[in-house]
Design an enzyme around this catalytic site. Structure first.
Site, PDB file in Angstrom:
ATOM      1  N   TYR A   8      41.604  37.337   8.900  1.00 42.62           N
ATOM      2  CA  TYR A   8      41.615  35.988   9.477  1.00 42.62           C
ATOM      3  C   TYR A   8      43.037  35.562   9.857  1.00 42.62           C
ATOM      4  O   TYR A   8      43.270  35.027  10.949  1.00 42.62           O
ATOM      5  CB  TYR A   8      41.012  35.027   8.460  1.00 42.62           C
ATOM      6  CG  TYR A   8      40.926  33.584   8.868  1.00 42.62           C
ATOM      7  CD1 TYR A   8      39.902  33.139   9.694  1.00 42.62           C
ATOM      8  CD2 TYR A   8      41.844  32.655   8.397  1.00 42.62           C
ATOM      9  CE1 TYR A   8      39.806  31.793  10.057  1.00 42.62           C
ATOM     10  CE2 TYR A   8      41.765  31.314   8.743  1.00 42.62           C
ATOM     11  CZ  TYR A   8      40.742  30.891   9.576  1.00 42.62           C
ATOM     12  OH  TYR A   8      40.664  29.560   9.920  1.00 42.62           O
ATOM     13  N   LYS A  56      44.388  34.723  13.552  1.00 39.43           N
ATOM     14  CA  LYS A  56      44.836  33.369  13.848  1.00 39.43           C
ATOM     15  C   LYS A  56      46.285  33.332  14.328  1.00 39.43           C
ATOM     16  O   LYS A  56      46.646  32.526  15.193  1.00 39.43           O
ATOM     17  CB  LYS A  56      44.660  32.480  12.621  1.00 39.43           C
ATOM     18  CG  LYS A  56      43.197  32.111  12.329  1.00 39.43           C
ATOM     19  CD  LYS A  56      42.535  31.431  13.509  1.00 39.43           C
ATOM     20  CE  LYS A  56      41.205  30.781  13.144  1.00 39.43           C
ATOM     21  NZ  LYS A  56      40.533  30.215  14.334  1.00 39.43           N
TER      22      LYS A  56
END
Length: 306
Positions: free
Chosen positions: A167, A171
């Site tokens: 993640y 991101k």
């Protein structure tokens, strides 16, 4: 005489708009006058299952408020599907002005236990999905010489969090993507910004609190609703933000932060070059005070939400 709504006459795609932050942004954009493509495949926070129900619920909310919306059940994680999401905007409303890249899933695991599938699935939705939808829209934005991208990044990438290598990498990659779009498409009056939202959503509720710090973090998140993130997305998509591009913002309830981006902090130089010993004895003693601490998001945002 009342001013026109900020997005009157505009058409927006909001990915992952079936729930949480995506739904809040889609509803707010519709309230601001935009027609909205609700792009959502209705999966769980981990990316499992699939249903049109969440997207249809968002559509009903928008229509109940007098807005216009259409549902698109294509995934962002494949190029052909992303192109169909963009085509939906033209089929339904005849144009496209705004893309909000919000779709995402979570497959948290400590790094040494993270599987290749955990990695590929999360990067595929967040980073590849943001590229695919943006790239498909860019062809139209270039021709019409206008357009706005709002990408959802996260403090896990900007700062760091445990168990989120997939993640966090995706991101932070979105920040680089947004900045590159802003640079490459500035000549066409196309803007691109990234927002790191805080909110208590389905994805956040899947987080398991195992320590006192984790429980304190969850308690803070529970005070923040997805709707807190919507006004900034509307503003960044509007002409009022025509001079704002290539930036990174964080929203934490009623607080809005503009985030720093990587720039040189401090340097050392030596005419004769460096050896490992000279680095040990001279360079790093000088640089050490400027090294970034190994903090997590909740270490930096440690105070109660305002």
């Amino acid at each position: 005489m009342h001013a026109a709504p900020m997005l009157e006459g505009r058409v927006a795609i909001v990915t992952g708009a079936g729930s949480g932050i995506g739904r809040a942004v889609a509803v707010a954009m519709a309230a601001a006058g935009a027609a909205v493509v609700i792009a959502d495949i209705g999966v769980s926070p981990a990316g499992e299952g699939g249903s049109s129900v969440p997207a249809e619920q968002t559509k009903l909310i928008i229509e109940a408020g007098g807005g216009r919306a259409v549902v698109c059940g294509e995934t962002v994680s494949r190029w052909d599907s992303a192109r169909r999401i963009v085509e939906t905007a033209f089929d339904a409303f005849g144009r496209l002005d705004i893309v909000v890249n919000n779709a995402g899933i979570l497959r948290d695991a400590i790094f040494h236990r993270m599987t290749p599938e955990d990695w590929l699935s999360v990067v595929g939705v967040h980073l590849n999905g943001s590229f695919f939808v943006s790239r498909a829209a860019a062809e139209h934005f270039r021709r019409q010489e206008s357009g706005a991208f709002v990408h959802m990044t996260g403090t896990s990438g900007l700062i760091g969090n445990a168990g989120q290598a997939n993640y966090a990498a995706a991101k932070l990659g979105i920040v680089g993507l947004s900045r590159s779009i802003a640079i490459d498409m500035q000549r066409y009056n196309v803007r691109s910004n990234a927002v790191a939202p805080f909110a208590w959503t389905r994805a956040a509720s899947a987080f398991r609190a195992e320590t006192e710090d984790d429980r304190a973090r969850m308690a803070r998140l529970q005070q923040i609703n997805p709707e807190h993130n919507a006004p900034l997305a509307v503003f960044l998509a509007s002409d009022a933000a025509r001079d704002v591009t290539g930036q990174v913002f964080t929203i934490r309830r009623n607080e809005i932060f503009v985030m720093s981006q990587s720039r040189p902090l401090r340097s050392v130089q030596r005419d004769g070059g460096w050896t490992p010993e000279l680095l040990r004895d001279h360079a790093f003693p000088a640089l050490r005070s400027s090294l970034t601490p190994l903090e997590r998001s909740h270490d930096v945002f440690s105070w109660e939400p305002v």
